[in-house]
Design a protein around this motif. Sequence first.
Motif, short mmCIF file in Angstrom:
data_model
loop_
_atom_site.label_atom_id
_atom_site.label_comp_id
_atom_site.label_asym_id
_atom_site.label_seq_id
_atom_site.Cartn_x
_atom_site.Cartn_y
_atom_site.Cartn_z
N ARG A 1 0.36 4.04 -2.91
CA ARG A 1 0.15 5.57 -2.45
C ARG A 1 1.19 6.42 -2.93
O ARG A 1 0.70 7.51 -3.25
CB ARG A 1 -0.35 5.70 -1.17
CG ARG A 1 -1.58 4.76 -0.81
CD ARG A 1 -1.70 5.17 0.81
NE ARG A 1 -3.37 4.52 1.10
CZ ARG A 1 -3.79 4.65 2.52
NH1 ARG A 1 -2.87 4.88 3.56
NH2 ARG A 1 -4.96 4.09 2.47
N ASP B 1 -3.70 3.61 -4.77
CA ASP B 1 -4.35 2.78 -3.71
C ASP B 1 -4.41 1.40 -3.79
O ASP B 1 -4.59 0.97 -4.72
CB ASP B 1 -5.29 3.54 -2.79
CG ASP B 1 -5.37 3.18 -1.40
OD1 ASP B 1 -4.55 2.64 -0.86
OD2 ASP B 1 -6.21 3.80 -0.69
N ARG C 1 0.73 -1.18 -0.05
CA ARG C 1 -0.06 -0.11 -0.05
C ARG C 1 1.02 1.30 0.25
O ARG C 1 0.33 2.34 -0.45
CB ARG C 1 -0.90 -0.15 1.00
CG ARG C 1 -1.71 1.22 1.51
CD ARG C 1 -2.68 1.09 2.37
NE ARG C 1 -4.05 0.61 1.72
CZ ARG C 1 -5.39 0.87 2.62
NH1 ARG C 1 -5.39 1.05 3.83
NH2 ARG C 1 -6.18 0.46 1.84
N ASP C 2 1.73 1.24 0.49
CA ASP C 2 2.86 2.24 0.69
C ASP C 2 3.34 2.74 -0.75
O ASP C 2 3.29 3.92 -1.04
CB ASP C 2 4.09 2.27 1.62
CG ASP C 2 5.06 3.24 1.68
OD1 ASP C 2 4.44 4.45 2.30
OD2 ASP C 2 6.22 3.12 1.56
#
Length: 446
Positions: free
Chosen positions: A422, A427, A418-419
């Motif tokens: 994003r 996302d 997810r990092d």
Amino acid sequence: MARRPRVIGRWIKRQMPKTLFGRSLLIIVLPVAIMQIAVTYVFFNAHWETVTSRLSEGLAGDVAWAVESYQDDPSPASFARISKRAEDSMGLSVALQPGRALPDRTHHALFVPIDQSMQQALSQRLDQPFWFDTTRYPAYVDIRVAVRGGVMRILAPRDRAFATQGHIFVLWMTVATVLLTAIAILFIRNQVKAIERLANAAEAFGRGGDVVAFKPQGAREVRRAASAFLDMRGRIQRHIDQRTTLLASVSHDLRTPLTRLKLALALNEPSKRNEAMKADLAEMEHMIDEYLAFARGEGGEAAETVHLRALLEQVSEGALRAGAQVAVAADPELTASVRPNALKRALSNLIMNAAVHGEHVEVAAQVRAQGGVEIFVDDDGPGIPEDRYEEAFKAFGRLDEARNQNSKGVGLGLAIARDVARGHGGDITLSRSPLGGLRAAVRLPG
């Protein structure tokens, strides 16, 4: 009844411009347009119509004089005197058409008040039937009145019936409106451009891009916001650098004793105890690599345009070698601007995670209707309860009740993925997979 104003208000709100440029332009242009319309209305209502009405009344009076004079003495000599006086003193061309009748069809002017004014003036001054046309001749008004024995035709100059210079005023008002609007567009565009550059710089920084060329511009408030953004960017970058340096140092310091322990175990006699200790050391080394990867986040990598199908096939090779059944579905020509190594790591975490907990894994990429691309990773494993989807993304979190225990995992796989997503401006979301297990959807901007 109370709901209707709210519905109208919401409808008006939906029709309003959504951009700052459009709203600023509306703030400037709408009052100017309203003012111009109001001034034009007042001009035509209070000035033009008054002048036109008086001119029409004057012309109607002259026409009535010519008709009444002829009716009093319908002889040719009398008509000749009336015609000469009308032409010399009033600028009217008077002709007698014996045996003729008034036309049946009437042509109306595009500007209705012209005909209304003439109709009202002639009706007040003439008792005889009449007909007029303000459209047939550009410079004259054709008036015909029924008299004994035929029709009296009168051609009057147009400026004797109407105020012909009204269009000049409208023209000047239109030119002024266009000029003011053009100036407003130039000034507003110049101010909005600075805000757009600030928004683009913030978005690029959020995606891990380079914004070195950005500098504060525009109005004082925009410059303050840009300076605050640069200060914030510097603080965040220092924090990231300090975190990365700290964990890199810790990793380096821990590798030294780990290496000595591995060397000592290698020199010892083979035994079950030694093998267990080697496994523990391997797990510790893997954990250190995971921590460092989570802290680093692949932030310094430059973005490149890659073909997603080739990238997905390359990332899936690890799961294939591990014995999982992986199917890849994507258009070979589908591309995206990404940081390849970071995205590979994120997708590798998702695919390996799916391979560990399921027997069949499907990876697909497609274009999103809203723009950008979307990558799906599906498995047929036990899945995760819906109320724990967000909990799965927490760093160092383990969902042992829902998924099998991963002996090497430290709870960073989904957090890293997810990092990375994003960091690209997208996302990752979790949902129920069509295969029965878990679906991870990676959304990337266009």
